[in-house]
Write a protein that holds these residues in place. Structure first.
Motif, PDB file in Angstrom:
ATOM      1  N   GLU A 293      14.832  -0.118   1.769  1.00 49.55           N
ATOM      2  CA  GLU A 293      14.146   1.172   1.587  1.00 49.55           C
ATOM      3  C   GLU A 293      14.907   2.351   2.169  1.00 49.55           C
ATOM      4  O   GLU A 293      14.386   3.462   2.247  1.00 49.55           O
ATOM      5  CB  GLU A 293      12.748   1.096   2.216  1.00 49.55           C
ATOM      6  CG  GLU A 293      11.840   0.172   1.415  1.00 49.55           C
ATOM      7  CD  GLU A 293      10.455   0.037   2.014  1.00 49.55           C
ATOM      8  OE1 GLU A 293      10.048   0.914   2.794  1.00 49.55           O
ATOM      9  OE2 GLU A 293       9.795  -0.971   1.708  1.00 49.55           O
ATOM     10  N   LEU A 294      16.150   2.110   2.569  1.00 52.09           N
ATOM     11  CA  LEU A 294      16.950   3.214   3.100  1.00 52.09           C
ATOM     12  C   LEU A 294      17.503   4.052   1.950  1.00 52.09           C
ATOM     13  O   LEU A 294      17.804   3.543   0.877  1.00 52.09           O
ATOM     14  CB  LEU A 294      18.109   2.692   3.947  1.00 52.09           C
ATOM     15  CG  LEU A 294      17.730   1.945   5.224  1.00 52.09           C
ATOM     16  CD1 LEU A 294      18.994   1.502   5.956  1.00 52.09           C
ATOM     17  CD2 LEU A 294      16.864   2.809   6.147  1.00 52.09           C
ATOM     18  N   ALA A 295      17.628   5.356   2.211  1.00 52.84           N
ATOM     19  CA  ALA A 295      18.171   6.263   1.206  1.00 52.84           C
ATOM     20  C   ALA A 295      19.690   6.122   1.139  1.00 52.84           C
ATOM     21  O   ALA A 295      20.326   5.575   2.044  1.00 52.84           O
ATOM     22  CB  ALA A 295      17.796   7.695   1.566  1.00 52.84           C
ATOM     23  N   GLN A 296      20.272   6.642   0.071  1.00 56.43           N
ATOM     24  CA  GLN A 296      21.721   6.667  -0.076  1.00 56.43           C
ATOM     25  C   GLN A 296      22.359   7.343   1.127  1.00 56.43           C
ATOM     26  O   GLN A 296      21.820   8.319   1.646  1.00 56.43           O
ATOM     27  CB  GLN A 296      22.090   7.472  -1.313  1.00 56.43           C
ATOM     28  CG  GLN A 296      22.247   6.625  -2.548  1.00 56.43           C
ATOM     29  CD  GLN A 296      22.523   7.484  -3.761  1.00 56.43           C
ATOM     30  OE1 GLN A 296      23.284   8.440  -3.680  1.00 56.43           O
ATOM     31  NE2 GLN A 296      21.889   7.165  -4.862  1.00 56.43           N
TER      32      GLN A 296
ATOM     33  N   THR B  39      12.008   0.308   9.169  1.00 52.25           N
ATOM     34  CA  THR B  39      12.266   0.426   7.733  1.00 52.25           C
ATOM     35  C   THR B  39      13.212  -0.676   7.257  1.00 52.25           C
ATOM     36  O   THR B  39      14.295  -0.834   7.810  1.00 52.25           O
ATOM     37  CB  THR B  39      12.909   1.793   7.449  1.00 52.25           C
ATOM     38  OG1 THR B  39      12.157   2.794   8.131  1.00 52.25           O
ATOM     39  CG2 THR B  39      12.938   2.084   5.966  1.00 52.25           C
TER      40      THR B  39
ATOM     41  N   GLU C 204      11.772  14.328   3.869  1.00 50.03           N
ATOM     42  CA  GLU C 204      12.885  15.256   3.928  1.00 50.03           C
ATOM     43  C   GLU C 204      14.079  14.590   3.266  1.00 50.03           C
ATOM     44  O   GLU C 204      14.170  13.365   3.239  1.00 50.03           O
ATOM     45  CB  GLU C 204      13.211  15.615   5.373  1.00 50.03           C
ATOM     46  CG  GLU C 204      13.385  14.389   6.238  1.00 50.03           C
ATOM     47  CD  GLU C 204      13.634  14.728   7.699  1.00 50.03           C
ATOM     48  OE1 GLU C 204      14.696  15.289   7.971  1.00 50.03           O
ATOM     49  OE2 GLU C 204      12.775  14.434   8.528  1.00 50.03           O
ATOM     50  N   PRO C 205      14.997  15.378   2.745  1.00 51.36           N
ATOM     51  CA  PRO C 205      16.157  14.736   2.147  1.00 51.36           C
ATOM     52  C   PRO C 205      16.937  13.996   3.229  1.00 51.36           C
ATOM     53  O   PRO C 205      17.000  14.432   4.366  1.00 51.36           O
ATOM     54  CB  PRO C 205      16.962  15.912   1.593  1.00 51.36           C
ATOM     55  CG  PRO C 205      16.453  17.118   2.294  1.00 51.36           C
ATOM     56  CD  PRO C 205      15.044  16.826   2.700  1.00 51.36           C
ATOM     57  N   GLY C 206      17.473  12.874   2.852  1.00 46.43           N
ATOM     58  CA  GLY C 206      18.292  12.158   3.798  1.00 46.43           C
ATOM     59  C   GLY C 206      17.498  11.319   4.758  1.00 46.43           C
ATOM     60  O   GLY C 206      17.921  11.033   5.855  1.00 46.43           O
ATOM     61  N   SER C 207      16.329  10.919   4.391  1.00 49.08           N
ATOM     62  CA  SER C 207      15.591  10.005   5.248  1.00 49.08           C
ATOM     63  C   SER C 207      15.318   8.749   4.439  1.00 49.08           C
ATOM     64  O   SER C 207      15.735   8.631   3.302  1.00 49.08           O
ATOM     65  CB  SER C 207      14.290  10.637   5.701  1.00 49.08           C
ATOM     66  OG  SER C 207      13.497  10.877   4.574  1.00 49.08           O
ATOM     67  N   ALA C 208      14.612   7.845   5.066  1.00 53.96           N
ATOM     68  CA  ALA C 208      14.233   6.640   4.338  1.00 53.96           C
ATOM     69  C   ALA C 208      13.471   7.048   3.074  1.00 53.96           C
ATOM     70  O   ALA C 208      12.860   8.108   3.024  1.00 53.96           O
ATOM     71  CB  ALA C 208      13.380   5.750   5.229  1.00 53.96           C
TER      72      ALA C 208
ATOM     73  N   PHE D  16      21.554   3.781  13.648  1.00 57.51           N
ATOM     74  CA  PHE D  16      21.230   4.210  12.293  1.00 57.51           C
ATOM     75  C   PHE D  16      22.065   5.441  11.959  1.00 57.51           C
ATOM     76  O   PHE D  16      22.197   6.339  12.789  1.00 57.51           O
ATOM     77  CB  PHE D  16      19.735   4.560  12.208  1.00 57.51           C
ATOM     78  CG  PHE D  16      19.299   5.121  10.878  1.00 57.51           C
ATOM     79  CD1 PHE D  16      19.265   4.308   9.757  1.00 57.51           C
ATOM     80  CD2 PHE D  16      18.932   6.456  10.745  1.00 57.51           C
ATOM     81  CE1 PHE D  16      18.869   4.817   8.519  1.00 57.51           C
ATOM     82  CE2 PHE D  16      18.533   6.970   9.514  1.00 57.51           C
ATOM     83  CZ  PHE D  16      18.493   6.140   8.397  1.00 57.51           C
TER      84      PHE D  16
ATOM     85  N   GLY E 157      13.899   9.370  10.151  1.00 58.29           N
ATOM     86  CA  GLY E 157      13.414  10.372   9.210  1.00 58.29           C
ATOM     87  C   GLY E 157      12.044   9.994   8.714  1.00 58.29           C
ATOM     88  O   GLY E 157      11.671   8.821   8.709  1.00 58.29           O
TER      89      GLY E 157
ATOM     90  N   LYS F  65      22.003   8.553   9.638  1.00 53.43           N
ATOM     91  CA  LYS F  65      21.105   9.338   8.807  1.00 53.43           C
ATOM     92  C   LYS F  65      21.923  10.015   7.718  1.00 53.43           C
ATOM     93  O   LYS F  65      22.989  10.551   8.007  1.00 53.43           O
ATOM     94  CB  LYS F  65      20.466  10.392   9.722  1.00 53.43           C
ATOM     95  CG  LYS F  65      19.122  10.856   9.331  1.00 53.43           C
ATOM     96  CD  LYS F  65      18.583  11.835  10.373  1.00 53.43           C
ATOM     97  CE  LYS F  65      17.452  12.578   9.727  1.00 53.43           C
ATOM     98  NZ  LYS F  65      16.395  12.931  10.646  1.00 53.43           N
ATOM     99  N   PRO F  66      21.454  10.000   6.481  1.00 50.94           N
ATOM    100  CA  PRO F  66      22.216  10.704   5.446  1.00 50.94           C
ATOM    101  C   PRO F  66      22.283  12.193   5.754  1.00 50.94           C
ATOM    102  O   PRO F  66      21.318  12.751   6.267  1.00 50.94           O
ATOM    103  CB  PRO F  66      21.383  10.467   4.175  1.00 50.94           C
ATOM    104  CG  PRO F  66      20.468   9.353   4.498  1.00 50.94           C
ATOM    105  CD  PRO F  66      20.227   9.393   5.964  1.00 50.94           C
ATOM    106  N   PRO F  67      23.424  12.827   5.456  1.00 46.69           N
ATOM    107  CA  PRO F  67      23.535  14.261   5.763  1.00 46.69           C
ATOM    108  C   PRO F  67      22.584  15.076   4.889  1.00 46.69           C
ATOM    109  O   PRO F  67      22.449  14.827   3.705  1.00 46.69           O
ATOM    110  CB  PRO F  67      24.996  14.580   5.450  1.00 46.69           C
ATOM    111  CG  PRO F  67      25.462  13.485   4.567  1.00 46.69           C
ATOM    112  CD  PRO F  67      24.633  12.272   4.862  1.00 46.69           C
ATOM    113  N   SER F  68      21.918  16.042   5.504  1.00 46.44           N
ATOM    114  CA  SER F  68      21.051  16.908   4.720  1.00 46.44           C
ATOM    115  C   SER F  68      21.563  18.338   4.787  1.00 46.44           C
ATOM    116  O   SER F  68      21.026  19.233   4.172  1.00 46.44           O
ATOM    117  CB  SER F  68      19.615  16.826   5.234  1.00 46.44           C
ATOM    118  OG  SER F  68      19.584  17.109   6.603  1.00 46.44           O
TER     119      SER F  68
END
Lengths: 107, 240
Positions: free
Chosen positions: B80-83, B76, A97-101, B42, A93, B44-47
């Motif tokens: 620094e990874l998102a939830q 990365t 965008e939502p849901g990326s680093a 990896f 990502g 990826k968080p669901p969007s």
């Protein structure tokens, strides 16, 4: 009155050269695996893998302790491929965008 | 010539001369093989409303120490990874899912760091190094499938997936053994105990990589139990 700006001239026929692999990338690709019996001597200040981990069995010569592995961290920093950054962006990502680093602003 | 340095004889163009990445990062001619090839994945968080399957992405495979660092230094950091992101580092050919036939009867050691959703990069790095450096298990154990870091709301978690869950051998095998030895119960219990010991030893090494205080427990659960409980918070089978 201000003079009208000249038309913007874009050079559209200029070819974009694909990025060249760096010497380090090429070295990684062409290097062969060190053989166990070769018992490489490392430059001064670098240590060999802990021999206690490599006394026999199936993973002889292929077990590495953390201290040995950490020595590479600041030595080898080549990207795996010339298009690596794009691949990371596509896979992980882009950050906007939502849901990326996380984005830089989120830090 | 005495061949003292890597068997080199004379001249700088000797093709036999071993040049490691420490000697010359731009012109090395040998690299350090790993015992196994590994694949980094990896999640990826669901969007939106994708399936988990679509969110799980294969990043890259590698089989040398040098390649690992090239990847680690250019991706990365876990911090620094998102939830709802995960990194998975698994042996090549094993998907990091319960459903993979090689994971079906397996389990995992896990430890949850509470009170924050930002991973500690050193912890994750040290777990990966222990996996690729083959220091989590003995030769014959053949248990380690991969390691995972999950970033979640209010916590993050590291895991070590194993091939077995300390269960007795499959019914077919046990029955065959019973017919031969006419002592099914003892054989099965013995194997179970041995499996548990093997996993606990791996769990203690995992715990020491995490540098946890002795009173903190890392917990093991079987994937089948986790699947039935409908979450990854199944009751621990054992802990160290």
């Amino acid at each position: 009155p201000k003079p009208k700006p000249a038309h913007l001239k874009l050079e559209t026929n200029k070819r974009v050269e694909p990025a060249e692999p760096t010497p380090g990338m090429q070295a990684l690709k062409s290097a062969r695996f060190l053989e166990i019996k070769e018992d490489a001597k490392y430059p001064d200040g670098f240590k060999s893998p802990n021999p206690a981990l490599n006394q026999g069995g199936a993973k002889l010569g292929r077990a590495y302790d953390r201290d040995f592995l950490m020595q590479f961290q600041s030595v080898f920093k080549e990207k795996p491929t010339v298009d690596w950054d794009q691949k990371v962006k596509d896979t992980l990502g882009s950050g906007d965008e939502p849901g990326s680093a996380r984005t830089a602003s989120a830090r | 010539t005495n061949g003292a340095t890597n068997g080199a004889t004379n001249g700088t163009h000797d093709p036999e001369k071993i040049i490691t990445v420490f000697d010359d990062p731009n012109n090395f001619n040998v690299k350090h093989a790993l015992q196994h090839a590994w694949t980094l994945w990896f999640t990826k968080p669901p969007s939106g409303k994708q399936d988990w399957n679509e969110l799980l992405k294969e990043v890259i495979s590698f089989d040398s120490v040098e390649e690992f660092w090239g990847i680690y230094n250019n991706i990365t950091p876990a911090s620094e990874l998102a939830q709802k992101s995960d990194y998975h580092l698994f042996k090549k050919g094993v998907r990091p899912e319960w459903e993979d036939p090689q994971n079906k009867t397996g389990g995992r050691w896990a430890y949850t760091f509470k009170g924050g959703n930002r991973a500690n990069d050193d912890v994750w790095l040290h777990i990966m190094l222990a996996a690729i450096g083959e220091t989590l298990e003995e030769d014959a154990d053949n248990e380690v499938m991969g390691v995972v870091v999950n970033i979640r709301k209010g916590f993050w978690r590291v895991g070590l997936w194993t091939r077995t869950a300390g269960q007795a051998p499959k019914k077919g095998a046990a029955a065959a053994a019973a017919a031969a030895a006419n002592a099914a119960a003892t054989t099965t219990e013995g194997d179970k105990e041995e499996g548990k010991k093997r996993l606990e030893k791996i769990g203690r090494r995992f715990k020491s990589v995490l540098q946890l205080p002795e009173q903190e427990l890392v917990e093991f659960s079987g994937h089948a139990d986790s699947a039935h409980s409908g979450s990854s918070r199944a009751k621990a089978k054992f802990s160290v």
